[in-house]
Scaffold this motif. Structure first.
Motif, PDB file in Angstrom:
ATOM      1  N   ASP A  59      -4.148  43.023  -4.651  1.00 27.88           N
ATOM      2  CA  ASP A  59      -5.089  42.190  -5.417  1.00 27.88           C
ATOM      3  C   ASP A  59      -5.667  41.086  -4.518  1.00 27.88           C
ATOM      4  O   ASP A  59      -6.875  40.818  -4.533  1.00 27.88           O
ATOM      5  N   GLY A  61     -18.809  39.171   0.089  1.00 26.44           N
ATOM      6  CA  GLY A  61     -19.706  39.309  -1.061  1.00 26.44           C
ATOM      7  C   GLY A  61     -19.639  40.680  -1.687  1.00 26.44           C
ATOM      8  O   GLY A  61     -20.244  40.938  -2.724  1.00 26.44           O
ATOM      9  N   ARG A 105     -13.696  40.503  -1.143  1.00 22.97           N
ATOM     10  CA  ARG A 105     -14.778  40.188  -2.083  1.00 22.97           C
ATOM     11  C   ARG A 105     -15.406  38.823  -1.753  1.00 22.97           C
ATOM     12  O   ARG A 105     -16.627  38.688  -1.709  1.00 22.97           O
ATOM     13  N   THR A 119      -5.684  48.327  -6.906  1.00 21.91           N
ATOM     14  CA  THR A 119      -5.388  47.089  -7.637  1.00 21.91           C
ATOM     15  C   THR A 119      -4.934  47.349  -9.067  1.00 21.91           C
ATOM     16  O   THR A 119      -5.225  46.582  -9.974  1.00 21.91           O
ATOM     17  N   PHE A 133      -9.909  48.457  -3.800  1.00 22.09           N
ATOM     18  CA  PHE A 133      -9.933  48.208  -5.247  1.00 22.09           C
ATOM     19  C   PHE A 133      -9.135  49.248  -6.032  1.00 22.09           C
ATOM     20  O   PHE A 133      -8.466  48.905  -7.006  1.00 22.09           O
ATOM     21  N   VAL A 134      -9.194  50.501  -5.619  1.00 22.02           N
ATOM     22  CA  VAL A 134      -8.497  51.525  -6.408  1.00 22.02           C
ATOM     23  C   VAL A 134      -6.979  51.324  -6.406  1.00 22.02           C
ATOM     24  O   VAL A 134      -6.291  51.879  -7.264  1.00 22.02           O
ATOM     25  N   ALA A 184     -16.979  44.242  -2.532  1.00 20.20           N
ATOM     26  CA  ALA A 184     -15.595  44.699  -2.628  1.00 20.20           C
ATOM     27  C   ALA A 184     -15.456  46.007  -1.871  1.00 20.20           C
ATOM     28  O   ALA A 184     -16.439  46.730  -1.675  1.00 20.20           O
ATOM     29  N   SER A 185     -14.231  46.289  -1.447  1.00 25.22           N
ATOM     30  CA  SER A 185     -13.958  47.573  -0.794  1.00 25.22           C
ATOM     31  C   SER A 185     -13.446  48.557  -1.835  1.00 25.22           C
ATOM     32  O   SER A 185     -12.405  48.302  -2.455  1.00 25.22           O
ATOM     33  N   PRO A 186     -14.139  49.661  -2.053  1.00 23.30           N
ATOM     34  CA  PRO A 186     -13.632  50.631  -3.037  1.00 23.30           C
ATOM     35  C   PRO A 186     -12.249  51.158  -2.675  1.00 23.30           C
ATOM     36  O   PRO A 186     -11.424  51.402  -3.551  1.00 23.30           O
ATOM     37  N   HIS A 199      -8.088  42.564  -2.017  1.00 21.92           N
ATOM     38  CA  HIS A 199      -9.370  42.853  -2.682  1.00 21.92           C
ATOM     39  C   HIS A 199     -10.179  41.567  -2.836  1.00 21.92           C
ATOM     40  O   HIS A 199     -11.374  41.531  -2.518  1.00 21.92           O
ATOM     41  N   TRP A 200      -9.524  40.504  -3.284  1.00 23.50           N
ATOM     42  CA  TRP A 200     -10.234  39.256  -3.535  1.00 23.50           C
ATOM     43  C   TRP A 200     -10.666  38.587  -2.221  1.00 23.50           C
ATOM     44  O   TRP A 200     -11.728  37.974  -2.147  1.00 23.50           O
TER      45      TRP A 200
END
Lengths: 204, 368
Positions: free
Chosen positions: A95, A106, A102, A116, A113-114, A108-110, A98-99
């Motif tokens: 998490d 600016g 982000r 998270t 993210f998957v 997010a990385s897919p 990801h943040w």
């Protein structure tokens, strides 16, 4: 269907992967390096491993000896196995990554993210071993023997699965905790809640 | 043993309670609308937000969950709350992820979130927390019913909650999973999901007499299955969902011919809805009136199973199968009976399904 029995245990302590308290692999270094070292030692030959986040790798390595053990006992992993995963921080490390991406870029990385979702590590185990049976991802402050016990009963008495793996895995910063039990029918030690409490080092 | 479900309370983008939400859905209202987001996400995205309300305290998410809980007690006999063995189950994917966005990752851990909700709602123990992606809410109801059936407890309060956040919106944007318009589950032109938010609570119990207005439904059975295929892509054969529904049939001791209504997951993504259509065909329920509620208030993630179950059951109680909003041309699924408009029904038996990342699937069967 016979009652649940303890078939085996696994744990990851100080870079040592233990099966029934016997070392089956060892690796050193910071967390990611250590996980990669254990993967190599176990000769898993599963390239997807390298795409996973750390907590998924930890769960996969932790449960690997128990799945092998279940197969040796003749378990039908695909149709007759359930898994309960439990942890404290879930996928918090991912998490945060990801943040960080982000806010830094600016975007997010897919691929990050998957991961998270706390249950993705559990999903990775089901994919690797083709486990179609039930699985549940539980979050708790500490390993909870009553919750493991009741969940295992749900699997056994409600879902009708004879085999189950219950595991606790948690990563936050460079700290990790990883313990698992294999439960099945037959000739092991009859399982009860007190035994789970001992196995997961839960104070009475 | 008969297991009952009742005392539902939902807070959705269409209303602050179940009656208001259902009424809006009967009118065909869609809450998915341009919603302000960060400039680097485009400044605006279609999403469904819960309207302004009396939510207070340091966390709107905690307050929403706590308010969903406290409102159910109005529907429970006064003596019941203090007697019998109670548990509560919290279903969520990201809980109060705003805490991480604000720089406190440990406060975002789900056990910490559960403690705050318990404190705010006046509950004297921490929850069982289930976080199985988008099946969390449905799986929580199944788990609650299993605990009652096993005599672990007498009553279980089930709470589902997930809210909109930059954390999640930015992630789904990166996956190119969001539709640029309100999602259209099972429609030929569907092109992605819409995100929403909701809080929902209900009680699963062995005692139907605790409800002041009677139980909403009887829980008949449930099942869970994994695709064991891909962490973010649905199975091409619908294997996990097929297995979940088959397990639910076995558990409920009924067959596909006994089902009157299917409330599907139906996200509006091309691959998810295809997967569900295949699975429902394999399960023999393709010709049962089917809908998805995502077209009304988006995908509420871990809350979806709880809020959608409550709405579907209340709809059956009121004798209506709601239209699957956004599904106008479903000719790609000639064998699937998607509800193009709301219809009256005498049916009582609901099959509710959910599917989620990680390849997980859940199915529960209830009868009003």
């Amino acid at each position: 269907m016979s009652g649940p029995h303890l078939i085996g245990t696994s744990a990851l302590v100080d870079g040592r992967l233990l099966q029934d308290e016997q070392e089956v692999a060892i690796a050193e270094g910071p967390l990611e390096e250590m996980l990669r070292g254990l993967y190599q030692t176990l000769t898993l030959d599963y390239p997807k491993f390298h795409k996973m986040d750390a907590v998924s790798k930890l769960g996969l390595l932790l449960t690997e000896p128990l799945v092998r053990m279940a197969r040796e006992h003749g378990a039908d992993i695909t149709n007759d196995m359930a898994i309960a995963g439990m942890g404290r921080s879930g996928c918090s490390t991912t998490d945060q990554e990801h943040w960080r991406v982000r806010t830094a870029t600016g975007l997010a990385s897919p691929a990050v993210f998957v991961y998270t979702l706390p249950n993705i590590g559990l999903g990775e185990i089901t994919i690797r071993h083709k486990v179609f049976g039930p699985s549940v991802c539980l979050l708790a402050d500490r390993p909870d023997a009553e919750l493991f016990w009741n969940t295992m009963r749900c699997f056994h008495e409600r879902d009708g699965t004879a085999w189950a793996i219950c595991y606790w895995s948690d990563i936050f910063a460079d700290r990790y905790e990883a313990k698992a039990v294999l439960i099945g029918p037959g000739s092991g030690r009859p399982l009860d809640q007190r035994m789970l409490r001992t196995l997961f080092d839960i104070p009475t | 043993m008969t297991i009952s479900i009742g005392a539902p309370h939902v807070i959705t983008p269409l209303g602050h309670d179940l009656a208001t939400t259902l009424e809006a859905m009967r009118e065909g209202r869609c809450a998915i609308a341009p919603t302000p987001v960060a400039p680097d996400l485009g400044g605006s995205l279609p999403a469904a937000a819960i309207p302004q309300g009396p939510w207070d305290g340091p966390s709107r998410t905690v307050d929403l969950a706590a308010r969903a809980i406290t409102r159910i007690w109005d529907q429970v006999d006064r003596g019941a709350r203090g007697s019998g063995r109670w548990r509560w189950v919290l279903a969520t994917t990201k809980g109060d992820i705003h805490e991480l966005e604000h720089g406190d990752p440990e406060a975002a851990w789900l056990p910490a979130f559960g403690e705050r909700v318990a404190r705010k709602a006046g509950l004297d123990h921490d929850p069982i927390i289930i976080s199985n992606a988008c099946i969390s809410g449905t799986l929580a109801i199944k788990h609650a019913a299993d605990l009652v059936a096993l005599d672990v407890c007498d009553h279980v309060l089930v709470v589902g909650i997930d809210v909109l956040s930059d954390f999640v919106l930015s992630g789904f944007t990166a996956l190119h999973a969001l539709s640029a318009r309100p999602c259209r589950p099972f429609d030929n032109d569907r092109d992605g999901i819409s995100l929403g938010e909701a809080a929902a609570a209900l009680i699963v119990t062995r005692d139907p007499n605790i409800f002041t207005h009677g139980p909403l439904a009887t829980y008949l059975g449930g099942g869970m299955g994994n695709d064991a295929n891909h962490i973010s892509g649905p199975s091409r054969t619908g294997e996990g969902l097929y297995r979940a529904v088959q397990a639910a049939f076995r558990s409920a001791a009924i067959g596909p011919g006994d089902v009157d209504h299917v409330n599907a997951h139906g996200t509006g993504s091309v691959y998810n809805d295809n997967m569900e259509a295949i699975a429902f065909g394999r399960c023999g329920v393709a010709q049962v009136g089917l809908n998805s509620y995502k077209g009304y208030f988006g995908h509420t993630l871990g809350a979806a199973g709880t809020v959608e179950t409550a709405i579907a059951l209340q709809g059956l109680r009121e004798g209506v199968l709601l239209a699957s909003l956004g599904a106008t041309d479903t000719s790609a699924y000639p064998d699937l009976r998607v509800m193009h408009r709301s219809e009256p029904t005498q049916g009582r038996t609901l099959l509710k399904t959910s599917s989620g990342f990680g390849g997980c699937n859940a199915a529960i069967i209830l009868r009003t």
